[in-house]
Structures are given as C-alpha cells and as structure tokens.
Scaffold this active site. Structure first.
Site, PDB file in Angstrom:
ATOM      1  N   ASP A 321      39.996  35.529  39.374  1.00  0.00           N
ATOM      2  CA  ASP A 321      39.343  35.714  40.515  1.00  0.00           C
ATOM      3  C   ASP A 321      40.077  34.719  41.475  1.00  0.00           C
ATOM      4  O   ASP A 321      41.185  33.893  41.381  1.00  0.00           O
ATOM      5  CB  ASP A 321      37.997  35.163  40.272  1.00  0.00           C
ATOM      6  CG  ASP A 321      36.839  35.895  41.481  1.00  0.00           C
ATOM      7  OD1 ASP A 321      37.698  36.214  42.510  1.00  0.00           O
ATOM      8  OD2 ASP A 321      35.656  35.918  41.311  1.00  0.00           O
TER       9      ASP A 321
HETATM   10  C1  BGC Z   1      35.207  37.536  44.287  1.00  0.00           C
HETATM   11  C2  BGC Z   1      35.700  38.703  43.635  1.00  0.00           C
HETATM   12  C3  BGC Z   1      36.670  39.566  44.713  1.00  0.00           C
HETATM   13  C4  BGC Z   1      37.741  38.664  45.218  1.00  0.00           C
HETATM   14  C5  BGC Z   1      38.791  39.410  45.948  1.00  0.00           C
HETATM   15  C6  BGC Z   1      36.339  36.849  45.099  1.00  0.00           C
HETATM   16  O1  BGC Z   1      35.988  35.598  45.980  1.00  0.00           O
HETATM   17  O2  BGC Z   1      34.382  36.562  43.698  1.00  0.00           O
HETATM   18  O3  BGC Z   1      34.558  39.497  43.129  1.00  0.00           O
HETATM   19  O4  BGC Z   1      36.888  40.577  43.879  1.00  0.00           O
HETATM   20  O5  BGC Z   1      37.175  37.631  45.822  1.00  0.00           O
HETATM   21  O6  BGC Z   1      38.202  39.638  47.080  1.00  0.00           O
END
Ligand code: BGC
Length: 776
Positions: A321
């Site tokens: 993530d």
């Molecule tokens: C979120 C993810 C997301 C990623 C990219 C993160 O802050 O937890 O779910 O896919 O950002 O935008």
C-alpha cells in the site's frame, strides 16, 4: 528470507495444468457456490494466461531479466502516483511528488514500472512513449483506484453487497473495467475485500460489510467482472484484492490502527475473501498498512510468504500500500529506510508504492549481500508476468485510445446499469402503515435536508474520476416522477455539519405547507473512506436538530439516509414512519431513489452491516460468539452480557430489508445426516403473500451449538434472490457440505461432529429452524 518457488518454468507448468487442486479441508479453497464454481473456472483460465503464448513469453521475460541492471530491476519494482496526469482531487498524502517532466525522465531512465491514478489518453501516450524510449523498452502498467466505477459511478461496494446480487456485482465491475481501460488503465486496486465489523472505520464503505461468506461471494463476482477470462482483452483490467490482511480489524475502528487477532478470527473471518479472490484468478494483491499481531502486514513474512506463497500458492504480484514499506519505521519495526526496504522486500512485498525506497535501496542491499539477487529477479518476474498477462509486450498501446475515451465513457447502458444497481442497493428499513410507495400525485412534498438537490455527494468515497455532469440529484429524480413537478419544494434546513441561520425555520415552514416531508440527511461523502474514522456513527447534530423540528410539525416523514457505514439512528430519525438506507448510490442516485419511492422498483436489498442502537456498541456484528451469560429476551437482565442503556438486539440486523410486498417461508425440510464426504439438503418454500411482484433474498444460516471451539451464534452460508409474482410460491433448495462446518482448531481446519442448527430466513434474526447430524 522470502522463499520463492516460482521459477518461470514451474509457473507456466502450473498454469498449463490449471490451478492447484482445492484442499478439501480448507473452506477457502473450495467452490463457494455453483455459480462461483463456474466463475472460478473461467477466471482461473484468465490468470493462467493464454496457454498459446506461455513458453515463448517466458523466454522473453528471462531474456529481459538477464539484461537488466540492478537499478533497472528496482525500477520495475517501483510505482508512483501519476504526475503527468495528476488527479483532479488529491486523495493521498503528497500524491504527486514529482513534476511531469521529472517523471518522464525517470520513466526513460527505467526507474518506474507502473504509474497509478492518472486518467486520460494523451498523458498515457506520453508516458508509454517514454517507457518505450528507455534502454530495455519495457512498457508501463497504468493502475488506478477504480473501486465502484469511474466516470459513471455505481453504488459504494458496501451498498452493492446489500443487493446480494452476484451477477450485478460482476456487471458493475465489468462496466467499470470498460471505462477504466477507455481512459488508459490496465490494473485496478480493487476489489477491497476487507471484512469490517466496526462501523466507526471509514473504509467500511469500500468493502462488502461484516459477513465473510457474503464477502467471499462478492469478491469472486468482482474479480470476474474486472478480469474476465483473458487479461489480454484491452477492455479488461487486472485486479488487486486488498488490503492483505486484516485492515478491517483496526482497533476501535481508528484508521491505520494496530490489529490484534486470534488465528481463529484471522483464518475464519478476515482471510477467506482473499483466498476466494485468488482462487478466482485475481492477478495481484496489496499489502496492508496495519500491524498484525505485532508485525506490520507490509513486513510480515508469515503473511506474505509462508501463508500467501507457500500455503496458498499465490503466484501473482504483491504491491505495497501507499508508502506502507516506509511506514515500517513509524511502526517501530525498522530503524531506517534501508532496513525498511529489506524487511518489506524479504517479507514478500514485490513492488513498492510511492515511497521510492526500492529504487533507493534495493541495489545496495543486493550488492552488500543483504538481499539475494534471485529474490529480486523473482519479484521482477512477477511484474513482467503481469505485463505479459496484460499483453503489453505485444501491444504497449492497449487501452490507450482517443476513440475509446470518447465512446466508452458514461455510455447510456452504463448509466442504466448504475440506476439498476442503485435500485437494488436501497434498503427499506421501515415502512409503517405502508407509507411507501408514493402515488404519482402524493400532494405537496417538502424535500428537506442538505442532500435534497446536492450533486456534490452523490458518488461517495473513492470516485476520483466521477463525471459530476451526469449525476442525478434526489430532487431531479423525484421531480421527474411527479405528475406536477411544482408540487416539490426543496429546502436545505442545515448543512451537513453546520446550522444555517434561519434554516430550521424555513424547513419547518416548508413542512407545514406540505402534505409529506422527505428528509434527505446523513453523512457527506468525505465522512467515509480512507482516514475518515468517526467516534460516533450518528447523523450529525445540526441535521438531527433539523429532523426533530420537522418531525414536530406532525407531517408524515420519509427519511432518505445518505451514508457510508451503518448508523446509530436516534430520535426523530429513528422514529420516522419510513426509512430508506440509500448509502452513496453514484451517478444515478436521484433516479434510483425515485424508482423506489414511487414503486417502479420494489426494494429488495438487505443490510450488509448491522445497525446498532448506539455507537458505543461497536464493534457490532450479528455473527458473534456467545458468552457465558447471554442476556435473555425477557425477564431479568441483571448480571448478563449487556450494556446498561440498551438491549443487545440490533436496531436493524444484518440481512434485514423490507419490500412493498410480503413473503412467507414455510415447509422447511433438512436432511438427517451429513457424512464426511456427503451433503445435506435444506429446502423451504417461499411465497409472495402480498399484492405486488417482489424479490426476497432467502438466507441460510447455521450454528454449531456445542463444539470444541465456541462457534458464532449464526453464520450465513447460502443465499438466493428469488422474484415472485403476488401469490406465487417457489421451493428454495440449498446443499451444505462438511466444508461449511469447518473452523480453525489447534491443528488447522476441523469440524466437531454433532447436531448442527440451520435456519432458512429473511434476516439474521428470523427464520424457520431445523437441524441435522454432522457425522464423524
Ligand atoms: C489506499 C489504497 C489505495 C492506494 C493508492 C492508499 O492510501 O489505502 O487502498 O489503493 O492508496 O491510491
């Protein structure tokens, strides 16, 4: 050290012979319904790639790896927010850390394997051109958070889950893939499959709610919808079930908090939707932000390697993530960037998102002998495999088309689908004296509340490319249904979180002048989603005050709730004669709401999350384990498991949802015995006892009442949507196997023979009860 068994030859050999055989003692590897069995078969074929090209392409990948420098390998393992096409609305911290020119230069230098959350043909073309000018000409993958639609927005996943309609979930994911690929994407960071039982957490909205079985079914449907059978199809996207794992169990529902879970709860509740999604062919996954029992998920070797690779044999790509690798430092699990890189990578994170750590440190770690180059090669192989699966080596321009961008976005058919999904997601919580549906001329209507003619909160969270121009607000939807559109007056009365001077007086005056009040109240879209945990899951105070004042006029009130989570309804909102849970329904909100209000659509959705009486009851979910002192329904409640201020029953339980017709279940029959290799039939008759056609979602629950582990008081195991004409009946037939009774014991998956209770029901608290014997 991570253990990688995935040499390319073995990968393809496995793919050619199909997926790993289901393990009969692992409920998560087995087909979860006849339908998903069919689905899983198809999707396996998708992940297994087109066999025609397999061996030739492995040579291509191996040749490339052989030519790559360590820096180029680290580049393939690094992804960044798209700075060439920065998102209109920033939704990640420092989402754009680079200028467009600097990012183009990095792509040309081979420092980037993937870009995310950029939208649009011309930017994609520019970026891909840069990649093809890099030394090894390895194409980029473009990814994005396509969670519930793109330009055309569908209901939030939590709402869609309440439809219990797997075909619908597959179709909305398919439609989202069509729009995403039309704007140049190849990979979606979806579906979100985290089970969430604490409604204070903001990201409840992105998943399928509190139930694992429903979550598994929805996960499979969405994987199929996004990926289809062949990822080289330029209208399909690779998907990324996230966040692995147990992010939905953050303590106190507080965003990014730690997670402390027993192995039983982890295995039985939080992991199955991931396993189902992988078995359905999901090509990638994302490692979560949270600490899991003392080891952050993004540095957790047990989770990302021993479980995911060695036990589950997942062959796809693991992306971290957003900066989750670097966050190992703040977790107190790594001392510095170098150590964080080593820990994340050796735990099993193949690709680093946004932190830049892999570019900065992987070459050094390999050169100094702290990370074996073979492991880096294995991770690079997975990235290149994804590119191969997507057909990017043969056609780097796939999904980058000026024409598709114009013709495939916000198509009428997609908008119709959004309207259908909206109608199927609205839950009729309450309908005293059949106040609903309304006639075409219900008299004068006062539409009161911050969401009456609001267009800014239709989409809900994670809808960053929402085309607001196509959004239909509630007032427009209602007006289009009225014989006399002038019969509708719209008054705001209060802001979402603030009073408006004179607002309540204006609202009360409008209510007094009307025959009927529709209150459109609840949460704004930025009150749920990432980083939007709430301490109290209530209608904000200014709107509650508005509701009290309006209800005091004595006019009949229909409440339309807008929300990204279950709410603890209070006072006049709770006591209103009719309540519709409308969630965030997306582009067609107003039409979908009006379809239900005026009876063009007979509501059929059920709650995917339980509504408690008070916020303080959270985490609150139907499938909890019993206590030694359960509170009785009647009689003294002293010294029983309960709170002083309220009873334990839900305000509205999981699985609850009314219809404009009525249904009766009769004639339950349950087979006598379930042998280890056999099955047990469960049948009942559903009759539409009302006067309209309607759809009931028949739910089968089980309980193992005495076992070597205390078991949940009920667990959903099957469901079926059944549409019946007035007076019509249908027999609903389910089949249970030993697999449905498995739980995690001292030595892994097991059962405890004995009597098993079964309910065929229309919610998690009602139903016809029977039982059968589970034989040893
Ligand atoms: C979120 C993810 C997301 C990623 C990219 C993160 O802050 O937890 O779910 O896919 O950002 O935008």
């Amino acid at each position: 050290m991570r253990r990688d068994k995935g040499c390319i030859g073995r990968m393809f050999a496995l793919n050619r012979h199909g997926p790993k055989r289901p393990d009969k003692d692992n409920p998560m590897t087995l087909p979860i319904s006849r339908r998903s069995l069919l689905g899983a078969g198809g999707a396996f074929a998708g992940f297994a790639l087109a066999p025609r090209a397999a061996f030739a392409e492995s040579d291509r990948i191996e040749t490339l790896i052989g030519k790559m420098t360590l820096a180029e390998k680290a580049g393939q393992l690094s992804c960044f927010g798209d700075a060439i096409r920065p998102p209109r609305v920033p939704f990640n911290p420092n989402a754009v850390s680079s200028s467009a020119a600097a990012q183009i230069a990095d792509i040309k230098a081979g420092k980037i394997g993937m870009l995310f959350n950029g939208v649009g043909y011309s930017g994609a073309k520019r970026a891909q051109q840069a990649a093809l000018e890099s030394r090894l000409k390895i194409p980029l993958v473009f990814a994005g958070d396509v969670i519930h639609g793109l330009a055309t927005v569908f209901p939030i996943p939590l709402a869609e889950a309440g439809s219990f309609d797997l075909d619908l979930a597959e179709r909305t994911a398919r439609a989202a893939a069509l729009e995403a690929t039309a704007v140049g994407m190849h990979w979606t960071f979806a579906p979100m499959v985290d089970i969430a039982r604490d409604e204070r957490w903001g990201r409840v909205s992105e998943g399928s709610g509190e139930d694992t079985w429903l979550g598994q079914q929805m996960a499979v449907a969405r994987v199929r919808g996004f990926q289809g059978d062949d990822l080289t199809d330029p209208t399909r996207v690779a998907c990324c079930p996230k966040h692995f794992a147990a992010y939905g169990a953050v303590q106190g529902g507080m965003e990014y908090n730690t997670v402390d879970l027993s192995m039983e709860t982890l295995r039985e509740v939080h992991l199955p939707p991931f396993k189902s999604a992988f078995d359905a062919g999901a090509a990638t996954t994302m490692s979560a932000f949270n600490d899991l029992n003392g080891v952050p998920a993004s540095g957790n070797h047990w989770l990302l390697t021993e479980l995911l690779r060695d036990e589950w044999h997942f062959r796809g790509l693991v992306v971290s993530d957003y900066t989750a690798d670097k966050e190992l430092i703040a977790h107190g699990y790594a001392a510095d960037d170098r150590a964080a890189t080593r820990k994340a990578f050796t735990a099993g994170v193949d690709m680093s998102m946004q932190s830049g750590l892999y570019n900065a440190w992987l070459p050094d770690l390999v050169e100094k002998g702290d990370v074996p180059v073979a492991e880096v090669d294995a991770a690079v192989r997975r990235v290149l495999m994804l590119k191969e699966q997507l057909g990017l080596f043969d056609d780097p321009w796939r999904s980058i088309s000026a024409k598709a961008e114009k013709t495939h976005v916000a198509m009428p058919a997609t908008r119709r689908l959004s309207r259908e999904a909206g109608g199927k997601a609205i839950v009729l919580l309450k309908n005293d004296n059949d106040l609903l549906p309304l006639s075409k001329a219900p008299g004068k209507i006062a539409l009161i509340g911050p969401f009456g003619d609001d267009k800014a909160n239709l989409a809900g969270p994670w809808a960053f490319m929402n085309d607001e121009s196509i959004g239909v607000d509630i007032a427009s939807g209602i007006r289009a249904r009225l014989a006399d559109p002038a019969a509708l007056t719209v008054v705001k009365g209060a802001e979402v979180d603030k009073t408006i001077p004179g607002g309540i007086d204006a609202a009360v005056a409008a209510a007094q002048a009307a025959d009927l009040v529709i209150l459109a109240i609840g949460e704004s879209q930025d009150m749920s989603g990432e980083a939007q945990a709430r301490v109290a899951i209530v209608v904000p105070a200014p709107q509650q005050a508005l509701a009290e004042a309006v209800a005091a006029t004595g006019k009949p009130v229909i409440v339309l709730l807008k929300h990204g989570r279950a709410l603890a309804l209070q006072g006049a909102v709770k006591d209103a004669p009719a309540i519709l849970a409308c969630w965030f329904l997306g582009s067609e909100t107003g039409n979908a709401v009006a379809d239900v209000l005026f009876g063009a659509v007979n509501p059929s959705a059920k709650l995917s999350v339980s509504f408690p009486h008070y916020s303080g009851q959270e985490p609150y979910y139907y499938n909890h384990r019993p206590t030694g002192r359960p509170a009785p329904d009647t009689g003294s409640q002293e010294y029983k498991a309960r709170y002083r201020e309220t009873k334990n029953e839900a305000l509205y339980p999981f699985g609850h949802g009314l219809s404009y017709t009525s249904f009766a279940l009769t004639a339950l029959e349950v087979g006598a015995t379930l042998t280890p290799t056999g099955s047990v039939p469960v049948t009942a008759t559903l009759t539409n006892t009302g006067t309209r056609e309607g759809t009931e979602i028949v739910q089968l629950y089980i309980r193992d009442p005495v076992a070597i582990r205390t078991r949940p008081i009920r667990q959903l195991k099957r469901f079926e949507r059944i549409t019946l004409a007035p007076g019509a009946s249908k027999q609903v037939a389910f089949t249970l196997t030993r697999n449905d009774l498995l739980f995690w014991g001292d030595k892994g998956w097991t059962v405890d023979p004995g009597t098993i209770d079964v309910w065929v029901a229309t919610s998690s608290v009602d139903g016809l009860q029977g039982n059968f014997e589970l034989a040893a």
